[in-house]
Motif scaffolding. Structure first.
Motif, mmCIF file in Angstrom:
data_model
loop_
_atom_site.group_PDB
_atom_site.id
_atom_site.type_symbol
_atom_site.label_atom_id
_atom_site.label_comp_id
_atom_site.label_asym_id
_atom_site.label_seq_id
_atom_site.Cartn_x
_atom_site.Cartn_y
_atom_site.Cartn_z
ATOM 1 N N LEU A 50 11.587 46.605 37.822
ATOM 2 C CA LEU A 50 12.249 46.131 39.033
ATOM 3 C C LEU A 50 11.242 45.537 40.014
ATOM 4 O O LEU A 50 11.486 44.488 40.620
ATOM 5 C CB LEU A 50 13.013 47.279 39.688
ATOM 6 C CG LEU A 50 13.806 46.941 40.957
ATOM 7 C CD1 LEU A 50 14.861 45.880 40.657
ATOM 8 C CD2 LEU A 50 14.457 48.185 41.531
ATOM 9 N N ALA A 51 10.099 46.190 40.165
ATOM 10 C CA ALA A 51 9.053 45.662 41.038
ATOM 11 C C ALA A 51 8.532 44.321 40.530
ATOM 12 O O ALA A 51 8.323 43.372 41.307
ATOM 13 C CB ALA A 51 7.906 46.666 41.149
ATOM 14 N N ASN A 52 8.351 44.209 39.225
ATOM 15 C CA ASN A 52 7.889 42.943 38.655
ATOM 16 C C ASN A 52 8.921 41.837 38.853
ATOM 17 O O ASN A 52 8.570 40.682 39.125
ATOM 18 C CB ASN A 52 7.604 43.119 37.159
ATOM 19 C CG ASN A 52 6.376 43.964 36.903
ATOM 20 O OD1 ASN A 52 5.522 44.109 37.790
ATOM 21 N ND2 ASN A 52 6.272 44.532 35.729
ATOM 22 N N ARG A 53 10.200 42.203 38.752
ATOM 23 C CA ARG A 53 11.247 41.193 38.962
ATOM 24 C C ARG A 53 11.260 40.720 40.410
ATOM 25 O O ARG A 53 11.415 39.526 40.675
ATOM 26 C CB ARG A 53 12.600 41.783 38.584
ATOM 27 C CG ARG A 53 13.746 40.800 38.766
ATOM 28 C CD ARG A 53 15.066 41.397 38.360
ATOM 29 N NE ARG A 53 16.158 40.470 38.607
ATOM 30 C CZ ARG A 53 17.438 40.736 38.388
ATOM 31 N NH1 ARG A 53 17.786 41.906 37.883
ATOM 32 N NH2 ARG A 53 18.365 39.847 38.649
ATOM 33 N N GLU A 54 11.115 41.654 41.356
ATOM 34 C CA GLU A 54 11.066 41.256 42.761
ATOM 35 C C GLU A 54 9.864 40.348 43.027
ATOM 36 O O GLU A 54 9.950 39.384 43.784
ATOM 37 C CB GLU A 54 10.989 42.505 43.652
ATOM 38 C CG GLU A 54 12.309 43.220 43.805
ATOM 39 C CD GLU A 54 13.355 42.329 44.461
ATOM 40 O OE1 GLU A 54 13.096 41.793 45.552
ATOM 41 O OE2 GLU A 54 14.432 42.151 43.866
ATOM 42 N N SER A 59 8.078 34.782 44.053
ATOM 43 C CA SER A 59 7.289 33.616 43.637
ATOM 44 C C SER A 59 8.183 32.392 43.478
ATOM 45 O O SER A 59 7.829 31.288 43.897
ATOM 46 C CB SER A 59 6.559 33.920 42.322
ATOM 47 O OG SER A 59 5.677 35.018 42.465
ATOM 48 N N LYS A 60 9.358 32.582 42.871
ATOM 49 C CA LYS A 60 10.272 31.458 42.692
ATOM 50 C C LYS A 60 10.735 30.903 44.032
ATOM 51 O O LYS A 60 10.824 29.682 44.208
ATOM 52 C CB LYS A 60 11.481 31.907 41.859
ATOM 53 C CG LYS A 60 11.171 32.192 40.407
ATOM 54 C CD LYS A 60 12.428 32.638 39.670
ATOM 55 C CE LYS A 60 12.127 32.957 38.216
ATOM 56 N NZ LYS A 60 13.345 33.434 37.503
ATOM 57 N N TYR A 61 11.050 31.786 44.982
ATOM 58 C CA TYR A 61 11.506 31.299 46.279
ATOM 59 C C TYR A 61 10.414 30.502 46.981
ATOM 60 O O TYR A 61 10.695 29.492 47.645
ATOM 61 C CB TYR A 61 11.937 32.464 47.171
ATOM 62 C CG TYR A 61 12.356 32.008 48.554
ATOM 63 C CD1 TYR A 61 13.577 31.381 48.752
ATOM 64 C CD2 TYR A 61 11.501 32.140 49.646
ATOM 65 C CE1 TYR A 61 13.953 30.911 50.000
ATOM 66 C CE2 TYR A 61 11.866 31.682 50.894
ATOM 67 C CZ TYR A 61 13.089 31.071 51.070
ATOM 68 O OH TYR A 61 13.451 30.592 52.307
ATOM 69 N N LEU A 62 9.173 30.918 46.840
ATOM 70 C CA LEU A 62 8.065 30.209 47.476
ATOM 71 C C LEU A 62 7.656 28.958 46.702
ATOM 72 O O LEU A 62 6.750 28.242 47.127
ATOM 73 C CB LEU A 62 6.859 31.146 47.611
ATOM 74 C CG LEU A 62 7.059 32.338 48.561
ATOM 75 C CD1 LEU A 62 5.868 33.288 48.476
ATOM 76 C CD2 LEU A 62 7.259 31.861 49.993
ATOM 77 N N GLY A 63 8.305 28.705 45.588
ATOM 78 C CA GLY A 63 7.969 27.525 44.796
ATOM 79 C C GLY A 63 6.736 27.703 43.952
ATOM 80 O O GLY A 63 6.136 26.718 43.499
ATOM 81 N N VAL A 177 6.195 40.619 49.772
ATOM 82 C CA VAL A 177 6.465 41.193 48.448
ATOM 83 C C VAL A 177 5.362 40.828 47.472
ATOM 84 O O VAL A 177 4.885 41.675 46.697
ATOM 85 C CB VAL A 177 7.840 40.719 47.937
ATOM 86 C CG1 VAL A 177 8.019 41.036 46.456
ATOM 87 C CG2 VAL A 177 8.953 41.376 48.740
ATOM 88 N N ARG A 178 4.945 39.582 47.497
ATOM 89 C CA ARG A 178 3.873 39.163 46.583
ATOM 90 C C ARG A 178 2.580 39.914 46.861
ATOM 91 O O ARG A 178 1.858 40.292 45.935
ATOM 92 C CB ARG A 178 3.639 37.653 46.700
ATOM 93 C CG ARG A 178 4.638 36.809 45.896
ATOM 94 C CD ARG A 178 4.323 35.330 46.049
ATOM 95 N NE ARG A 178 2.960 35.025 45.662
ATOM 96 C CZ ARG A 178 2.555 34.801 44.409
ATOM 97 N NH1 ARG A 178 3.430 34.869 43.419
ATOM 98 N NH2 ARG A 178 1.304 34.511 44.148
ATOM 99 N N GLN A 179 2.254 40.119 48.125
ATOM 100 C CA GLN A 179 1.019 40.824 48.454
ATOM 101 C C GLN A 179 1.095 42.310 48.103
ATOM 102 O O GLN A 179 0.134 42.888 47.594
ATOM 103 C CB GLN A 179 0.708 40.650 49.943
ATOM 104 C CG GLN A 179 0.332 39.231 50.333
ATOM 105 C CD GLN A 179 0.098 39.083 51.820
ATOM 106 O OE1 GLN A 179 0.209 40.039 52.581
ATOM 107 N NE2 GLN A 179 -0.221 37.863 52.250
ATOM 108 N N LEU A 180 2.262 42.920 48.372
ATOM 109 C CA LEU A 180 2.393 44.348 48.110
ATOM 110 C C LEU A 180 2.475 44.663 46.612
ATOM 111 O O LEU A 180 1.920 45.662 46.153
ATOM 112 C CB LEU A 180 3.638 44.899 48.807
ATOM 113 C CG LEU A 180 3.554 45.061 50.320
ATOM 114 C CD1 LEU A 180 4.914 45.452 50.882
ATOM 115 C CD2 LEU A 180 2.511 46.098 50.703
ATOM 116 N N LEU A 181 3.179 43.813 45.868
ATOM 117 C CA LEU A 181 3.438 44.098 44.459
ATOM 118 C C LEU A 181 2.526 43.351 43.508
ATOM 119 O O LEU A 181 2.685 43.473 42.289
ATOM 120 C CB LEU A 181 4.900 43.773 44.125
ATOM 121 C CG LEU A 181 5.957 44.522 44.945
ATOM 122 C CD1 LEU A 181 7.346 44.137 44.479
ATOM 123 C CD2 LEU A 181 5.753 46.021 44.862
ATOM 124 N N ALA A 182 1.606 42.577 44.044
ATOM 125 C CA ALA A 182 0.702 41.826 43.165
ATOM 126 C C ALA A 182 -0.163 42.791 42.359
ATOM 127 O O ALA A 182 -0.712 43.754 42.915
ATOM 128 C CB ALA A 182 -0.184 40.899 43.992
#
Length: 410
Positions: A50-54, A59-63, A177-182
């Protein structure tokens, strides 16, 4: 103008609304995760997925290109809490539990941006039905002056939120989300190495199978062809030796037949050797060998060869056989009238592309189909992957067909 605002604001609102429902779902599963996660590896693995999907959705939303190799949860035995908290992927995925803290304010912003302008129009039109029961900009409306001043102000505020505020909030959420879950550098390196090992295992297994099939083919050709010719040659020479004194003419004829048989055996042996490493590569190099293949093809071939530089022998052989097999397939199956062949060096890689204007429909199959198509392409893939190369086939029904091969030269 309105279309432009909606085109920019609606994806942001949609992203925030979906995140809200994800956050609410997390609130529901947090107790289950706390109670069962320490015991069941499936629960913690689901949290990591779930974390990887988020992370990928952000990433998709940011292009940005989603990272397809995010590390999964490490395998562990049920109840092994020590292994659980040593798992970097699990510890990283715990940060997703912070999402419910922000999704409600984000939902309010998204809903205000979506309904502010429509609600203002409705209140301006209907306030007379029940004066004081409709609100604009948070104030009760009971006169035309308030309706005509507060209504447009609320519409402009809603459009401003839709164009600027909501996209900014959505981008901030996605970046957080990208920074926290990277994943950490060590996780990415471990995942890269695991993927590399899996790829090498697959390609080397294919290479071994292909090599075994090639050895069996060579053995069959030598046994059924060259060996049979040599046995016949030895028998003719023996018979000629026995009849030399009694019938010199018959012996001479047998020796002539033996000479013809020896030439035929040498021709077949050269053919077998040519399939192992074509002598023309040693004599004329890859460019000359490919040029010779193109010249022998019954279909017109437009050949473009760039500067190749120094190419390893294994790469030369693979490229030569790809060209030979491709031209053979085109001649037999494509009904093409023209072939384009490009061979050039691109940095540390050799690039090869063979395109025909035939009927298309080519597929890579483990076995040949009813029309005897596909197995040759399968062998090409194994030959290319055996030296860490990559092959891509594009062959829609109706054509054209393009075989692209990239081979590492370093």
């Amino acid at each position: 103008m309105l279309t432009k605002i909606l085109h920019k604001g609606w994806p942001a609102c949609k992203y925030l609304l979906i995140r809200f429902f994800m956050g609410i779902s997390l609130l529901a599963v947090i107790p289950i995760s706390l109670l069962l996660g320490w015991w069941s590896p499936n629960v913690t693995a689901t949290l990591v997925r779930l974390a990887n999907r988020e992370h990928d959705e952000a990433s998709k939303y940011l292009g940005l290109t989603p990272e397809s190799a995010l590390p999964a949860a490490a395998p562990r035995r049920p109840g092994n809490v020590v292994a659980l908290f040593r798992d970097e992927a699990f510890r990283r995925s715990l940060r997703i539990l912070l999402m419910p803290l922000v999704v409600i304010p984000e939902l309010v912003i998204a809903m205000l941006a979506l309904i502010a302008a429509p609600a203002a129009v409705a209140s301006m039109a209907l306030w007379q039905l029940q004066p004081g029961s409709f609100n604009l900009m948070g104030l009760k409306v009971d006169s035309w002056f308030e309706s005509l001043t507060l209504g447009p102000l609320q519409i402009l505020t809603g459009l401003a939120m839709l164009q600027w505020v909501t996209p900014a909030v959505a981008r901030g959420h996605a970046q957080a989300v990208r920074q926290l879950l990277a994943p950490s550098a060590s996780e990415l390196e471990t995942a890269r190495l695991a993927a590399r090992v899996e790829e090498l295992t697959r390609t080397r297994a294919g290479a071994v199978d292909s090599h075994g099939a090639e050895l069996r083919r060579i053995e069959r050709d030598l046994h059924d062809g060259t060996q049979a010719q040599l046995v016949s040659l030895a028998m003719r020479i023996g018979i000629a030796k026995q009849t030399m004194a009694d019938d010199p003419e018959k012996a001479a004829k047998l020796l002539d037949d033996a000479r013809d048989g020896a030439e035929q055996a040498m021709t077949e042996l050269r053919g077998v050797l040519r399939t192992m490493y074509p002598p023309i590569l040693a004599d004329r190099g890859l460019a000359g060998a490919v040029s010779a293949l193109s010249a022998r093809c019954p279909i017109p071939v437009e050949l473009r060869v760039g500067e190749l530089g120094a190419v390893p022998a294994s790469v030369e052989a693979a490229a030569y056989f790809v060209v030979a097999e491709s031209l053979t397939n085109i001649t037999k199956h494509s009904a093409a009238g023209h072939v384009d062949l490009l061979l050039e060096r691109r940095g540390p890689e050799l690039y090869l592309a063979v395109t025909d204007d035939g009927i298309g429909g080519a597929r890579v199959n483990d076995k040949a189909d009813l029309l005897n198509r596909g197995s040759g392409l399968h062998g090409m893939v194994h030959r290319v992957e055996a030296i860490d190369g990559h092959m891509r086939l594009q062959s829609p029904i109706g054509g054209p067909t393009t075989v692209e091969v990239i081979l590492p030269c370093e």
